[in-house]
Design a protein around this motif. Structure first.
Motif, PDB file in Angstrom:
ATOM      1  N   LEU A   1      43.801   9.599  14.953  1.00 26.88           N
ATOM      2  CA  LEU A   1      44.004   8.621  16.183  1.00 26.88           C
ATOM      3  C   LEU A   1      42.827   8.945  17.235  1.00 26.88           C
ATOM      4  O   LEU A   1      42.502   7.769  17.775  1.00 26.88           O
ATOM      5  CB  LEU A   1      45.436   9.176  16.936  1.00 26.88           C
ATOM      6  CG  LEU A   1      45.662   8.290  18.077  1.00 26.88           C
ATOM      7  CD1 LEU A   1      45.682   6.899  18.073  1.00 26.88           C
ATOM      8  CD2 LEU A   1      47.134   9.113  18.670  1.00 26.88           C
ATOM      9  N   VAL A   2      42.572  10.333  17.626  1.00 26.09           N
ATOM     10  CA  VAL A   2      41.636  10.315  18.543  1.00 26.09           C
ATOM     11  C   VAL A   2      40.156   9.876  18.127  1.00 26.09           C
ATOM     12  O   VAL A   2      39.575   9.314  18.811  1.00 26.09           O
ATOM     13  CB  VAL A   2      41.447  11.866  18.915  1.00 26.09           C
ATOM     14  CG1 VAL A   2      40.382  12.095  20.198  1.00 26.09           C
ATOM     15  CG2 VAL A   2      42.836  12.196  19.570  1.00 26.09           C
TER      16      VAL A   2
ATOM     17  N   HIS B   1      39.521   7.485  16.233  1.00 28.69           N
ATOM     18  CA  HIS B   1      39.837   5.907  16.353  1.00 28.69           C
ATOM     19  C   HIS B   1      39.527   5.661  17.940  1.00 28.69           C
ATOM     20  O   HIS B   1      38.868   4.553  18.161  1.00 28.69           O
ATOM     21  CB  HIS B   1      40.810   5.500  15.688  1.00 28.69           C
ATOM     22  CG  HIS B   1      41.167   4.004  16.092  1.00 28.69           C
ATOM     23  ND1 HIS B   1      40.778   3.258  15.289  1.00 28.69           N
ATOM     24  CD2 HIS B   1      41.911   3.466  17.229  1.00 28.69           C
ATOM     25  CE1 HIS B   1      40.796   1.883  15.532  1.00 28.69           C
ATOM     26  NE2 HIS B   1      41.715   2.138  16.735  1.00 28.69           N
ATOM     27  N   LEU B   2      40.084   5.977  18.686  1.00 30.96           N
ATOM     28  CA  LEU B   2      39.952   5.870  20.117  1.00 30.96           C
ATOM     29  C   LEU B   2      38.580   6.156  20.636  1.00 30.96           C
ATOM     30  O   LEU B   2      37.769   5.438  21.402  1.00 30.96           O
ATOM     31  CB  LEU B   2      40.916   6.596  21.096  1.00 30.96           C
ATOM     32  CG  LEU B   2      42.320   6.537  20.762  1.00 30.96           C
ATOM     33  CD1 LEU B   2      43.392   7.261  21.385  1.00 30.96           C
ATOM     34  CD2 LEU B   2      42.644   4.745  20.930  1.00 30.96           C
TER      35      LEU B   2
ATOM     36  N   ASN C   1      36.167   3.300  19.042  1.00 23.92           N
ATOM     37  CA  ASN C   1      36.602   2.074  19.216  1.00 23.92           C
ATOM     38  C   ASN C   1      35.825   1.237  19.904  1.00 23.92           C
ATOM     39  O   ASN C   1      35.795   1.402  21.125  1.00 23.92           O
ATOM     40  CB  ASN C   1      37.997   1.832  19.343  1.00 23.92           C
ATOM     41  CG  ASN C   1      38.617   0.396  19.184  1.00 23.92           C
ATOM     42  OD1 ASN C   1      38.021  -0.466  18.820  1.00 23.92           O
ATOM     43  ND2 ASN C   1      39.868   0.267  19.586  1.00 23.92           N
TER      44      ASN C   1
ATOM     45  N   PHE D   1      44.302   0.633  14.655  1.00 22.89           N
ATOM     46  CA  PHE D   1      44.384   1.915  14.002  1.00 22.89           C
ATOM     47  C   PHE D   1      45.613   1.772  12.968  1.00 22.89           C
ATOM     48  O   PHE D   1      45.304   2.378  12.022  1.00 22.89           O
ATOM     49  CB  PHE D   1      44.955   2.843  14.891  1.00 22.89           C
ATOM     50  CG  PHE D   1      45.196   4.167  14.574  1.00 22.89           C
ATOM     51  CD1 PHE D   1      44.190   5.117  14.226  1.00 22.89           C
ATOM     52  CD2 PHE D   1      46.486   4.676  14.566  1.00 22.89           C
ATOM     53  CE1 PHE D   1      44.214   6.283  13.927  1.00 22.89           C
ATOM     54  CE2 PHE D   1      46.791   5.994  14.156  1.00 22.89           C
ATOM     55  CZ  PHE D   1      45.818   6.803  13.850  1.00 22.89           C
TER      56      PHE D   1
ATOM     57  N   THR E   1      51.827   5.493  15.693  1.00 22.66           N
ATOM     58  CA  THR E   1      51.376   5.612  16.872  1.00 22.66           C
ATOM     59  C   THR E   1      51.789   4.112  17.727  1.00 22.66           C
ATOM     60  O   THR E   1      51.512   2.961  16.880  1.00 22.66           O
ATOM     61  CB  THR E   1      49.635   5.547  16.730  1.00 22.66           C
ATOM     62  OG1 THR E   1      49.267   6.769  15.872  1.00 22.66           O
ATOM     63  CG2 THR E   1      48.967   5.699  17.969  1.00 22.66           C
TER      64      THR E   1
END
Length: 177
Positions: free
Chosen positions: A46-47, A49-50, A53, A60, A103
């Motif tokens: 997740l992190v 991806h952020l 991005n 995601f 998420t």
């Protein structure tokens, strides 16, 4: 020396004044912590991806895999639902989405049940034998969720670390309890 050095600069003056201020370095410490752990954070899907991005990367996760509120009765059995606070179908869909590690963003105007949904989400996760880290920017949000969980008998499962008054001894006492 300064007065003399700026004498030819139009609009510049030296004022004989002193100002005292209180400065918080909390955000600096958070930034420093993020900087020193950047590689470990990038390893999180997740992190990562952020962080990368740029608007061109794919979404995601596919939200179509999440339960739709209108399908809950057919897909979920009440005996497997650990949501002790009242909830509508959209709130329960969020509880199940969290339990399945989807998420998502839980949003809504004040008074729409976000804190109640978060408390149910935490209670459901505890019922499944999981641990939860709940973080909020505002202390009031933490306190509301804490109060709701305490009211339903889950206060003993909460380790409060959010208070600037919480000392090491207080944390150790909570862990002992």
């Amino acid at each position: 020396l300064v007065r003399h050095a700026i004498a030819d600069y139009r609009g510049w003056t030296v004022a004989d004044a002193v100002e005292v201020g209180l400065f918080s370095f909390a955000k600096f410490l958070m930034w420093k912590d993020l900087e020193s752990h950047a590689e470990a954070l990038r390893a999180s899907p997740l992190v990562g991806h952020l962080m990368r991005n740029d608007g061109t990367s794919p979404a995601f996760a596919d939200s179509s895999a999440m339960d739709r509120p209108e399908d809950l009765d057919a897909r979920r059995h009440p005996s497997k639902t650990y949501a002790p606070l009242s909830a509508d179908s959209t709130q329960l869909a969020a509880v199940f989405a969290g339990a399945e590690r989807h998420t998502f963003v839980l949003e809504g105007p004040p008074g729409t049940g976000k804190s109640q949904t978060i408390a149910n989400l935490i209670a459901h996760a505890l019922g499944m034998g999981r641990t939860v880290l709940f973080v909020a920017e505002k202390r009031a949000a933490l306190e509301v969720v804490h109060r709701r969980l305490s009211q339903i008998g889950l206060g003993d499962f909460i380790l409060e670390l959010h208070s600037n008054k919480a000392s090491k001894i207080d944390v150790l006492k909570q862990m002992a309890a």
